[in-house]
Structure formats: structure tokens, C-alpha cells
Design an enzyme around this catalytic site. Structure first.
Site, PDB file in Angstrom:
ATOM      1  N   VAL A 308      32.512  43.802  47.359  1.00  6.81           N
ATOM      2  CA  VAL A 308      31.163  43.821  46.596  1.00  6.81           C
ATOM      3  C   VAL A 308      31.314  42.233  45.954  1.00  6.81           C
ATOM      4  O   VAL A 308      32.150  41.951  45.267  1.00  6.81           O
ATOM      5  CB  VAL A 308      30.935  44.728  45.617  1.00  6.81           C
ATOM      6  CG1 VAL A 308      29.601  44.700  44.823  1.00  6.81           C
ATOM      7  CG2 VAL A 308      31.102  46.011  45.976  1.00  6.81           C
ATOM      8  N   THR A 346      36.238  44.632  44.873  1.00 10.66           N
ATOM      9  CA  THR A 346      35.504  43.573  44.182  1.00 10.66           C
ATOM     10  C   THR A 346      35.652  42.130  45.228  1.00 10.66           C
ATOM     11  O   THR A 346      37.059  42.303  45.823  1.00 10.66           O
ATOM     12  CB  THR A 346      35.664  43.260  42.862  1.00 10.66           C
ATOM     13  OG1 THR A 346      37.197  42.757  42.730  1.00 10.66           O
ATOM     14  CG2 THR A 346      35.551  44.538  42.075  1.00 10.66           C
ATOM     15  N   ASP A 347      34.907  41.205  44.954  1.00 11.22           N
ATOM     16  CA  ASP A 347      35.219  39.933  45.248  1.00 11.22           C
ATOM     17  C   ASP A 347      36.137  39.240  43.981  1.00 11.22           C
ATOM     18  O   ASP A 347      36.254  40.093  43.259  1.00 11.22           O
ATOM     19  CB  ASP A 347      34.052  38.990  45.281  1.00 11.22           C
ATOM     20  CG  ASP A 347      34.069  37.773  46.155  1.00 11.22           C
ATOM     21  OD1 ASP A 347      35.391  37.567  46.360  1.00 11.22           O
ATOM     22  OD2 ASP A 347      33.182  36.936  46.562  1.00 11.22           O
ATOM     23  N   SER A 348      36.694  38.338  44.211  1.00  7.45           N
ATOM     24  CA  SER A 348      37.824  37.868  43.177  1.00  7.45           C
ATOM     25  C   SER A 348      37.153  37.844  41.940  1.00  7.45           C
ATOM     26  O   SER A 348      36.223  37.276  41.714  1.00  7.45           O
ATOM     27  CB  SER A 348      38.199  36.474  43.642  1.00  7.45           C
ATOM     28  OG  SER A 348      39.154  35.848  42.529  1.00  7.45           O
TER      29      SER A 348
END
Length: 417
Positions: A308, A346-348
Site C-alpha cells: 500500500v 506498507t511502502d517504506s
């Protein structure tokens, strides 16, 4: 599963453990009784596909699934809260070792994994010098993970091809870069896209990786933004979807876990979420006709991970909360409307779109509350990890919510082992 806590602590939890095993086993058995049949993406789609739920008759496949979920429930029940929460993070090796740049795995890596038995590690170009060094580092790291947790670690890399390639085209590996996915999409040949993914997956697997954060499922549909232009397969969701599905299948054939990204689709946003907040002003219905189609295709292909992004979607959700910590996007759209029950990551969380608005501790807790299973590279991992433990201790997050995510993680890992 080998626990890293003392025997007296395990004994103290024995009764609670047995109860959790029974509860989780029952829950998984119930979940195994339903299946989703997604709608095939097409250029004629005008609304978010809705899955039909059916009750299949008992088969040997169902019995195998029931056995697997029972084993997963037992493994989860034998873990301490600290172990479970650690599994919900994938971090850079530097985040737990304190080493400036990790290029090998020795006693410092072992000690770090004993203190923080994280779900996985992600490696970047600075960690990867050549094939022999990479293979030795990953092999040793995986051995430590097995010894400490009894499960494999997710050993991850961003290897899309083109501008996002840590291995292909890099000196020391002797592997050709497969090129930009925009060029792959321009061929119109999904069989070729699958072949590209199989090729990437094969060389990553040989080096010791088991997770590739690819394919990119974004739709580059904003002529005023070129952020995702080379990474995306095309400019329309109906065109991108079959390429995403083909690549998920290719990675699966190569034995590597893939990840469709960046839900709900950042290809049309202006700006780069590495640096600033990014926005889409489309409604959910508008996204369902375009940006969501490639993710639906990935789900049809049983994609193991969906990442995401940090996109804010005020017209779809009513506020500008980034998707990566927004339950309206993760739980309502991805889980419930699209029917996805794989791992959500999650994305970073060290990117500017999150860091400029939230602390690492706040973002990690909000992501898990929103329905995320794994938090990727928080800006301050120890603080983020402790914040989740504190949220469970205070009752803000229930341990059952943690168990739900860890069950998905453990199930994926037992299938790797």
C-alpha cells in the site's frame, strides 16, 4: 518452533496457549470454507468487481488447507507477543545491526536477530556487491533466522527491471537488466511479460532472495507526471491488468513471492512520495474503473503481497490520511471489496509522505490499526516496534488483531520452508 524466551515464561503461558490454538484453529477452518471468484478485468469494467462467495464441498485440497491452517495456528500460539510483533516488520539490516552498511552476515547479524526476530530484511544496492558475496550473506542470514525462530525470514529486494534494479545490469553480477516495464507493456505481449518475471525470479532465487517487491501495478495515467512512467506497463488499467497478472504468475513459477504495488495506485499522482505527500482526487468509483483493475488481476493470480502506497485520496475516503495508514483503503476496499486475504505491507515508512506528518511510532500503530500486516522500514525501527507492543499492552490494539496478521505471515513462511 524454537522460542527465544525462557522456559518458565513458556510454561506460564501454557493454558492461554491452548485456548488460542483452539480459537485460531476454529477461525481458520471456518475461513477455509469460502472462496472468492473475482471478475476478470476488462476495458468494459465500470465498477468495482464484487466477489461471489460459495460453499464448496469437501475435497482433499480443503483437507490440506485445514491441516496447514491448524499448523499455522499452533505456531502462532507458541510465539510470545514480542516475537509476533517483530514478525510484523521488514527492515534494512542496518536498522537492527547498527552497522553503517551491511555486506555480510556474522555474529552481529545473529545477535541482532535474537534481539529483534523480524519478519524479514530488505537489501539495497549498497548491500549487494557481487553474486558470491550476496549469496553468502543471504545464506547465513537465513540460517540464523531458522535457528532463532524456526521459520525462514523474508529476504527481500526491489527488482522490477529498468530504473528499479538492484541486480540486473549491476557490475559484479553479470546479469542483464530486463529493461523498463513501460517497454514490456508496449509490446502488447503478456507471455513476454511473464517470461521477464520468471527470468528475474530465477536469478533472485538462485542468489537466496525469496521476496521481490514487484510487479508495479500502477497506471501511468497522468500526462503531467512522469514519476511512474517507465515503471508502469501502461496508461490504462485495462491494459496494465493482464501484464500484472502475467508477472505474478511468472514470479510464482520461479519460486519467489511477488508483491503488487502501490495500492490503490500512485501512477496518476503528481510528485514523489519519497519526498512529499501525494494525492489523487478521484472518487472510489473512478478508481474502480481504472487504477484498481491491475490489483484485482494480481489478486486473481494469488499474489502473496500487496504493498500500500502513501497516496492520499480525499475524494474517495473523505480525508487526506495516506492509504498506508487508512482503514477505508486497506480494510474497506482492499480486504472487503476486493476480497484480498494475502499479506498487506506498507511502502517504506521512512518516506517523506509519512515522515513529514507522523512519527515512526505513530505511523506503525496507525498502519496496523488500519489492517496492515507488515510495516516496511520505519524511520526508527526500535521506537516503532516498542510502540506496537505498548499499544497492545494498553488495549489500543488487541492481541487477536496481531494474531490475524502473524497467521498470514507464518502461513506464507511455512509454504516457503
Amino acid at each position: 518452533m524454537r522460542s527465544i524466551v525462557s522456559e518458565h515464561r513458556i510454561a506460564r503461558r501454557a493454558f492461554a496457549l491452548a485456548c488460542v490454538v483452539l480459537a485460531l484453529t476454529a477461525a481458520f477452518a471456518l475461513a477455509a470454507c469460502s472462496s472468492h471468484t473475482p471478475v476478470e478485468p476488462s476495458s468494459e469494467s465500470t465498477s468495482l468487481p464484487v466477489s461471489d462467495v460459495s460453499m464448496p464441498s469437501a475435497t482433499s485440497g480443503e483437507e490440506s488447507t485445514s491441516t496447514a491452517t491448524s499448523e499455522t495456528a499452533s505456531l502462532v500460539a507458541n510465539m510470545t507477543l514480542e516475537e509476533k510483533v517483530a514478525q510484523m516488520f521488514i527492515v534494512k539490516p542496518e536498522d537492527i545491526t547498527g552497522v553503517d552498511t551491511v555486506v555480510q552476515a556474522g555474529e552481529q547479524t545473529r545477535a541482532a536477530l535474537e534481539q529483534y526476530p523480524v519478519g524479514g530484511l530488505i537489501y539495497f544496492g549498497t548491500n549487494l556487491e557481487n553474486a558470491d558475496q550476496t549469496r553468502a550473506m543471504l545464506t547465513a542470514t537465513q540460517e540464523f533466522a531458522h535457528e532463532i525462530t524456526g521459520l525462514p525470514a523474508f529476504l527481500c529486494v526491489d527488482e522490477e527491471g529498468g530504473t528499479v534494479s538492484r541486480i540486473g545490469g549491476t557490475e559484479g553480477f553479470g546479469i542483464e537488466n530486463v529493461g523498463d516495464m513501460s517497454a514490456v507493456g508496449a509490446t502488447g505481449d503478456t507471455a513476454y511479460a511473464k517470461e521477464v518475471a520468471t527470468n528475474i525470479g530465477a536469478y533472485l532465487t538462485e542468489l537466496g532472495f525469496n521476496v521481490d517487491f514487484a510487479p508495479d501495478a500502477d497506471v501511468a495515467n497522468n500526462p503531467d507526471s512522469d514519476t511512474m512512467a517507465l515503471r508502469s506497463f501502461g496508461t490504462a488499467g485495462s491494459e496494465v491488468a493482464p501484464f500484472v497478472k502475467a508477472q505474478v504468475e511468472g514470479f510464482t513459477d520461479a519460486g519467489i513471492l511477488s508483491c503488487a504495488k502501490h495500492f490503490p495506485g500512485i501512477g496518476g499522482a503528481e510528485g514523489d512520495s519519497h519526498e512529499v505527500s501525494i494525492y489523487s482526487h478521484k472518487t472510489l468509483d473512478e478508481m474502480a474503473q481504472d487504477e484498481l483493475l491491475p490489483f484485482q488481476a494480481a489478486i486473481e493470480a494469488d499474489v502473496p503481497f500487496i504493498m500500500v502506497g502513501h497516496l492520499s485520496t480525499p475524494e474517495a475516503t473523505g480525508d487526506d490520511t495516506p492509504a498506508s495508514i487508512n482503514p477505508a483503503i486497506i480494510t474497506d476496499v482492499l480486504r472487503e471489496q476486493l476480497g484480498y486475504d494475502g499479506i498487506v505491507i506498507t511502502d517504506s515508512m521512512s518516506m517523506g509522505a509519512v515522515n513529514e506528518r507522523y512519527t515512526a511510532s505513530e505511523a506503525a500503530v496507525l498502519a496496523i490499526e488500519a489492517g496492515v500486516d507488515i510495516v516496511l522500514t520505519p524511520a526508527d525501527f526500535p521506537a516503532a516496534y516498542q510502540s506496537v507492543l505498548d499499544a497492545v499492552s494498553s488495549g489500543r490494539i488487541s492481541e487477536e488483531r496481531i494474531d490475524e496478521s502473524v497467521a498470514r505471515i507464518v502461513q506464507a513462511k511455512t509454504e516457503l520452508a
